[in-house]
Design an enzyme around this catalytic site. Sequence first.
Site, PDB file in Angstrom:
ATOM      1  CE1 TYR A 155       0.500  17.023  15.632  1.00 31.59           C
ATOM      2  CE2 TYR A 155      -1.741  17.424  15.834  1.00 31.59           C
ATOM      3  CZ  TYR A 155      -0.682  17.100  14.922  1.00 31.59           C
ATOM      4  OH  TYR A 155      -0.687  16.421  13.750  1.00 31.59           O
ATOM      5  CE  LYS A 167       0.894  19.677  13.260  1.00 30.21           C
ATOM      6  NZ  LYS A 167       1.865  19.637  12.070  1.00 30.21           N
TER       7      LYS A 167
HETATM    8  P1  NDP Z   1       4.779  10.346  10.533  1.00 31.60           P
HETATM    9  O1  NDP Z   1       4.683  10.002  11.920  1.00 31.60           O
HETATM   10  O2  NDP Z   1       4.177   9.232   9.655  1.00 31.60           O
HETATM   11  O3  NDP Z   1       6.008  10.990   9.965  1.00 31.60           O
HETATM   12  C1  NDP Z   1       6.647  11.803  10.690  1.00 31.60           C
HETATM   13  C2  NDP Z   1       7.904  12.261   9.667  1.00 31.60           C
HETATM   14  O4  NDP Z   1       8.466  13.521  10.483  1.00 31.60           O
HETATM   15  C3  NDP Z   1       8.950  11.315   9.483  1.00 31.60           C
HETATM   16  O5  NDP Z   1       9.503  11.611   8.394  1.00 31.60           O
HETATM   17  C4  NDP Z   1       9.871  11.787  10.577  1.00 31.60           C
HETATM   18  O6  NDP Z   1      11.247  11.448  10.412  1.00 31.60           O
HETATM   19  C5  NDP Z   1       9.725  13.257  10.746  1.00 31.60           C
HETATM   20  N1  NDP Z   1      10.169  14.020  11.828  1.00 31.60           N
HETATM   21  C6  NDP Z   1       9.644  13.741  12.952  1.00 31.60           C
HETATM   22  N2  NDP Z   1      10.534  14.656  13.776  1.00 31.60           N
HETATM   23  C7  NDP Z   1      11.569  15.175  13.155  1.00 31.60           C
HETATM   24  C8  NDP Z   1      12.693  16.142  13.485  1.00 31.60           C
HETATM   25  N3  NDP Z   1      12.857  16.717  14.614  1.00 31.60           N
HETATM   26  N4  NDP Z   1      13.190  16.524  12.253  1.00 31.60           N
HETATM   27  C9  NDP Z   1      13.285  16.139  10.998  1.00 31.60           C
HETATM   28  N5  NDP Z   1      12.136  15.198  10.788  1.00 31.60           N
HETATM   29  C10 NDP Z   1      11.390  14.693  11.696  1.00 31.60           C
HETATM   30  O7  NDP Z   1       3.567  11.533  10.464  1.00 31.60           O
HETATM   31  P2  NDP Z   1       2.371  11.790   9.227  1.00 31.60           P
HETATM   32  O8  NDP Z   1       2.950  11.654   7.924  1.00 31.60           O
HETATM   33  O9  NDP Z   1       1.368  11.263   9.894  1.00 31.60           O
HETATM   34  O10 NDP Z   1       2.488  13.381   9.648  1.00 31.60           O
HETATM   35  C11 NDP Z   1       3.196  14.462   8.831  1.00 31.60           C
HETATM   36  C12 NDP Z   1       2.830  16.040   9.435  1.00 31.60           C
HETATM   37  O11 NDP Z   1       1.231  15.854   9.049  1.00 31.60           O
HETATM   38  C13 NDP Z   1       2.855  16.152  10.673  1.00 31.60           C
HETATM   39  O12 NDP Z   1       3.098  17.440  10.685  1.00 31.60           O
HETATM   40  C14 NDP Z   1       1.505  15.845  11.432  1.00 31.60           C
HETATM   41  O13 NDP Z   1       1.273  16.563  12.326  1.00 31.60           O
HETATM   42  C15 NDP Z   1       0.552  16.593  10.111  1.00 31.60           C
HETATM   43  N6  NDP Z   1      -0.736  15.856  10.349  1.00 31.60           N
HETATM   44  C16 NDP Z   1      -1.056  14.507  10.312  1.00 31.60           C
HETATM   45  C17 NDP Z   1      -2.369  14.118  10.089  1.00 31.60           C
HETATM   46  C18 NDP Z   1      -2.486  12.665   9.892  1.00 31.60           C
HETATM   47  O14 NDP Z   1      -3.708  12.326  10.212  1.00 31.60           O
HETATM   48  N7  NDP Z   1      -1.706  11.850   9.741  1.00 31.60           N
HETATM   49  C19 NDP Z   1      -3.220  14.924  10.440  1.00 31.60           C
HETATM   50  C20 NDP Z   1      -2.991  16.518  10.497  1.00 31.60           C
HETATM   51  C21 NDP Z   1      -1.792  16.783  10.334  1.00 31.60           C
HETATM   52  P3  NDP Z   1      11.741   9.968  10.829  1.00 31.60           P
HETATM   53  O15 NDP Z   1      11.221   9.110   9.652  1.00 31.60           O
HETATM   54  O16 NDP Z   1      13.571  10.057  10.617  1.00 31.60           O
HETATM   55  O17 NDP Z   1      11.420   9.850  12.239  1.00 31.60           O
END
Ligand code: NDP
Length: 250
Positions: free
Chosen positions: A158, A162
């Site tokens: 990860y 990132k």
């Molecule tokens: P969630 O797990 O809540 O949501 C992830 C989203 O990504 C979902 O909409 C999922 O779709 C989608 N997704 C996953 N894989 C794919 C794919 N192959 N193609 C298309 N869509 C995909 O994650 P967060 O909202 O927490 O995180 C969002 C971003 O922010 C990520 O990149 C994460 O790394 C980053 N981030 C988050 C942090 C946090 O504290 N939450 C901290 C730092 C960074 P589906 O619902 O259909 O599975």
Amino acid sequence: MITVNLENKTALVTGASRGLGKAIALKLASCGADIAVNYRSSDEAAETVWREIEKIGRKAMLCKTDVSDSEAVKQMIRSITDEWGGIDILVNNAGIIKDSLILRMSDESWDEVINTNLRSAYLCAKYALRSMISKRWGRIINISSLAGIIGNAGQANYSAAKGGMIALTKSLAREVGPRNITVNAIAPGFIVTDMTMQNLPEESRDTMLARIPLGRFGVADDVAELVAFLASEEAGYITAQVIGIDGGII
Ligand code: NDP
């Protein structure tokens, strides 16, 4: 709440069915943009986002596409461009975690995390940039992570993805700046979503919280507000930056 004018703009938000992506999609719509809602499998959740955007009075398009798949991304961006004439704002947000210590990490989980979190950003930028270049206007906002800056034990895959996103951001910003396109990364700390809260033991929560001077975890709207600003006309002189949003975590 920040108010910027994104009327007559179109945005593609990847991973917009849940968490940060959902909040970002709704915020950009509330500022006037039409939104392509990308997701991988959560049909019902994505339909809810679609309905909420329509309720705000903006157009929404559901794009069920695995963003790590080159041909599928090409198709998705072609469909959005055919329908709406291009993409003005791209938010590369889709991401997954598959944590383990490196000695136990499978090659599959390395590849899956790198492809979903980093390759996707390259693919979406590559295809979305065509219309931005021809319009001489664009915003690319990459959702990276604090882990991409300082690393995290158990998250080599990860953190590498990132960190790669940050290097991609800086390189692209330099490449497309002359076309009036800005490219920035956001590095959130700990934001309350499914990704962070699922299976998190109580004691880890408390340890984490103790490291945050502002005394709370972030919420998705904290990140969405920043994305809206970076997408705006007013942020037009900000590019190649990595903006932390982490409550001052130490
Ligand atoms: P969630 O797990 O809540 O949501 C992830 C989203 O990504 C979902 O909409 C999922 O779709 C989608 N997704 C996953 N894989 C794919 C794919 N192959 N193609 C298309 N869509 C995909 O994650 P967060 O909202 O927490 O995180 C969002 C971003 O922010 C990520 O990149 C994460 O790394 C980053 N981030 C988050 C942090 C946090 O504290 N939450 C901290 C730092 C960074 P589906 O619902 O259909 O599975």
